[in-house]
Design a protein around this motif. Structure first.
Motif, PDB file in Angstrom:
ATOM      1  N   SER A  75       5.328  32.958  65.332  1.00 39.07           N
ATOM      2  CA  SER A  75       5.824  33.428  66.711  1.00 39.07           C
ATOM      3  C   SER A  75       5.336  35.021  66.570  1.00 39.07           C
ATOM      4  CB  SER A  75       7.544  33.517  66.334  1.00 39.07           C
ATOM      5  OG  SER A  75       7.538  33.651  65.249  1.00 39.07           O
ATOM      6  N   LEU A  76       6.015  36.090  67.608  1.00 39.08           N
ATOM      7  CA  LEU A  76       5.724  37.480  68.028  1.00 39.08           C
ATOM      8  C   LEU A  76       6.674  37.444  66.856  1.00 39.08           C
ATOM      9  CD1 LEU A  76       4.886  37.739  71.089  1.00 39.08           C
ATOM     10  CD2 LEU A  76       3.895  37.818  69.532  1.00 39.08           C
ATOM     11  N   HIS A  77       5.827  39.247  65.934  1.00 39.84           N
ATOM     12  CA  HIS A  77       6.963  39.488  65.028  1.00 39.84           C
ATOM     13  C   HIS A  77       7.722  41.183  66.475  1.00 39.84           C
ATOM     14  CE1 HIS A  77       8.803  41.964  61.455  1.00 39.84           C
ATOM     15  NE2 HIS A  77       7.199  43.119  61.777  1.00 39.84           N
ATOM     16  N   LEU A  78       8.581  40.936  66.386  1.00 38.83           N
ATOM     17  CA  LEU A  78       9.401  42.029  66.818  1.00 38.83           C
ATOM     18  C   LEU A  78       9.674  43.074  66.091  1.00 38.83           C
ATOM     19  CD1 LEU A  78      10.669  40.011  70.065  1.00 38.83           C
ATOM     20  CD2 LEU A  78       8.598  41.828  70.503  1.00 38.83           C
ATOM     21  N   PRO A  79       9.169  44.282  65.628  1.00 36.71           N
ATOM     22  CA  PRO A  79      10.457  45.105  64.866  1.00 36.71           C
ATOM     23  C   PRO A  79      11.349  45.854  65.405  1.00 36.71           C
ATOM     24  CG  PRO A  79       8.385  46.576  65.569  1.00 36.71           C
ATOM     25  CD  PRO A  79       7.883  44.878  66.653  1.00 36.71           C
ATOM     26  N   GLU A  80      12.589  45.699  64.398  1.00 33.23           N
ATOM     27  CA  GLU A  80      13.986  46.190  64.913  1.00 33.23           C
ATOM     28  C   GLU A  80      14.055  48.041  65.325  1.00 33.23           C
ATOM     29  OE1 GLU A  80      17.785  46.179  62.569  1.00 33.23           O
ATOM     30  OE2 GLU A  80      16.429  44.475  61.660  1.00 33.23           O
ATOM     31  N   VAL A  81      14.306  48.090  66.599  1.00 33.45           N
ATOM     32  CA  VAL A  81      14.284  49.128  66.985  1.00 33.45           C
ATOM     33  C   VAL A  81      15.171  50.801  66.054  1.00 33.45           C
ATOM     34  CG1 VAL A  81      14.192  50.195  69.167  1.00 33.45           C
ATOM     35  CG2 VAL A  81      13.714  48.184  69.472  1.00 33.45           C
ATOM     36  N   VAL A  82      14.723  51.006  65.443  1.00 37.13           N
ATOM     37  CA  VAL A  82      15.747  51.768  64.983  1.00 37.13           C
ATOM     38  C   VAL A  82      16.427  52.971  66.101  1.00 37.13           C
ATOM     39  CG1 VAL A  82      16.390  53.395  62.556  1.00 37.13           C
ATOM     40  CG2 VAL A  82      14.815  51.822  63.271  1.00 37.13           C
ATOM     41  N   LYS A  83      18.137  52.475  66.404  1.00 33.33           N
ATOM     42  CA  LYS A  83      18.416  54.633  67.080  1.00 33.33           C
ATOM     43  C   LYS A  83      18.694  55.579  66.417  1.00 33.33           C
ATOM     44  CE  LYS A  83      20.391  50.998  70.398  1.00 33.33           C
ATOM     45  NZ  LYS A  83      21.902  51.306  70.795  1.00 33.33           N
ATOM     46  N   PRO A  84      17.877  56.510  67.071  1.00 31.42           N
ATOM     47  CA  PRO A  84      17.640  57.778  66.386  1.00 31.42           C
ATOM     48  C   PRO A  84      19.247  58.032  66.357  1.00 31.42           C
ATOM     49  CG  PRO A  84      16.723  58.154  68.080  1.00 31.42           C
ATOM     50  CD  PRO A  84      17.311  56.812  68.449  1.00 31.42           C
ATOM     51  N   PRO A  85      19.797  59.301  65.537  1.00 25.01           N
ATOM     52  CA  PRO A  85      20.944  59.079  65.524  1.00 25.01           C
ATOM     53  C   PRO A  85      22.397  60.006  66.575  1.00 25.01           C
ATOM     54  CG  PRO A  85      20.231  60.562  63.701  1.00 25.01           C
ATOM     55  CD  PRO A  85      19.331  59.567  63.985  1.00 25.01           C
ATOM     56  N   ARG A  86      22.793  59.983  67.439  1.00 31.76           N
ATOM     57  CA  ARG A  86      23.322  61.015  68.259  1.00 31.76           C
ATOM     58  C   ARG A  86      23.489  62.020  67.594  1.00 31.76           C
ATOM     59  NH1 ARG A  86      27.398  57.958  72.911  1.00 31.76           N
ATOM     60  NH2 ARG A  86      25.857  59.631  74.132  1.00 31.76           N
ATOM     61  N   ASN A  87      23.204  63.267  69.272  1.00 34.07           N
ATOM     62  CA  ASN A  87      23.214  65.083  68.773  1.00 34.07           C
ATOM     63  C   ASN A  87      24.814  65.619  68.704  1.00 34.07           C
ATOM     64  OD1 ASN A  87      23.635  67.580  68.013  1.00 34.07           O
ATOM     65  ND2 ASN A  87      21.310  68.318  69.855  1.00 34.07           N
TER      66      ASN A  87
END
Length: 199
Positions: A75-87
């Motif tokens: 299957s495709l490896h979809l890396p986790e999207v890391v959300k940048p911390p909010r300002n």
């Protein structure tokens, strides 16, 4: 965005066969990449570039294995999207904007509501206005009745000098009271019409 496959047992088995086959001379770089892939812990990922190299090698050598057969249980490896911390400054500014917009919306909705007018024209003020209106109607009706009765009485008493018969006196009193009553009604209607016509 996907950049690798999560490989399954089919890939592991067939690549192991390819690596152990002494007749095949895999390029050194490709062999190292495949061995490194097989040594990885679960989940084992295969990069797209390695998959392309393997596909090209299999095509060039006319090998019976095809890449889609190797990857059939992968299957495709979809890396986790890391959300940048909010300002924090941005968050505080957004909260201020939301509060200001909510306040403006509240003011827009309630701009035609005046608390002083509500208190001034509340239920008690309405009752007072209705009582005054009812009082004016009662006085007007009472005035109308007194005028008609007084006209009847004056005509009846005054007609004794003209008529000796009681029937003629009553008829003349009724006629006089009717004329005065109609005149009074005319004046009353004109007055009420004038009051209703005022803005």
């Amino acid at each position: 965005m996907a950049s690798a496959f999560v490989v399954g047992e089919t890939f592991r088995n067939k690549v192991t066969e390819l690596l152990e086959n002494p007749d095949l001379s895999l390029p050194k770089g490709l062999r190292e990449e495949l061995e490194e892939t097989l040594e990885k812990a679960e989940p084992t990922t295969l990069s797209f570039s390695t998959a392309r190299k393997l596909k090209k090698y299999l095509q060039d050598k006319g090998h019976p294995f095809y890449l889609h057969e190797l990857l059939e249980d992968s299957s495709l490896h979809l890396p986790e999207v890391v959300k940048p911390p909010r300002n924090p400054e941005l968050v505080a500014r957004l909260e201020r904007i939301k509060a200001r917009l909510a306040n403006e919306e509240y003011n827009r909705i309630t701009r035609n509501v005046n608390a002083q007018e509500l208190n001034r024209s509340g239920p008690l003020a309405d009752i007072g206005l209705q009582v005054r209106s009812a009082k004016a109607v009662v006085v007007t009706v009472f005035n109308f009745l007194v005028t008609v009765v007084a006209t009847f009485a004056c005509s009846y008493i005054g007609s004794q000098y003209l008529f000796t018969d009681t029937t003629a006196r009553v008829i003349s009193a009724v006629i006089a009271a009717s004329v005065v009553g109609l005149a009074e009604l005319y004046v009353l209607v004109r007055t009420m019409e004038g009051e209703l016509g005022e803005p």
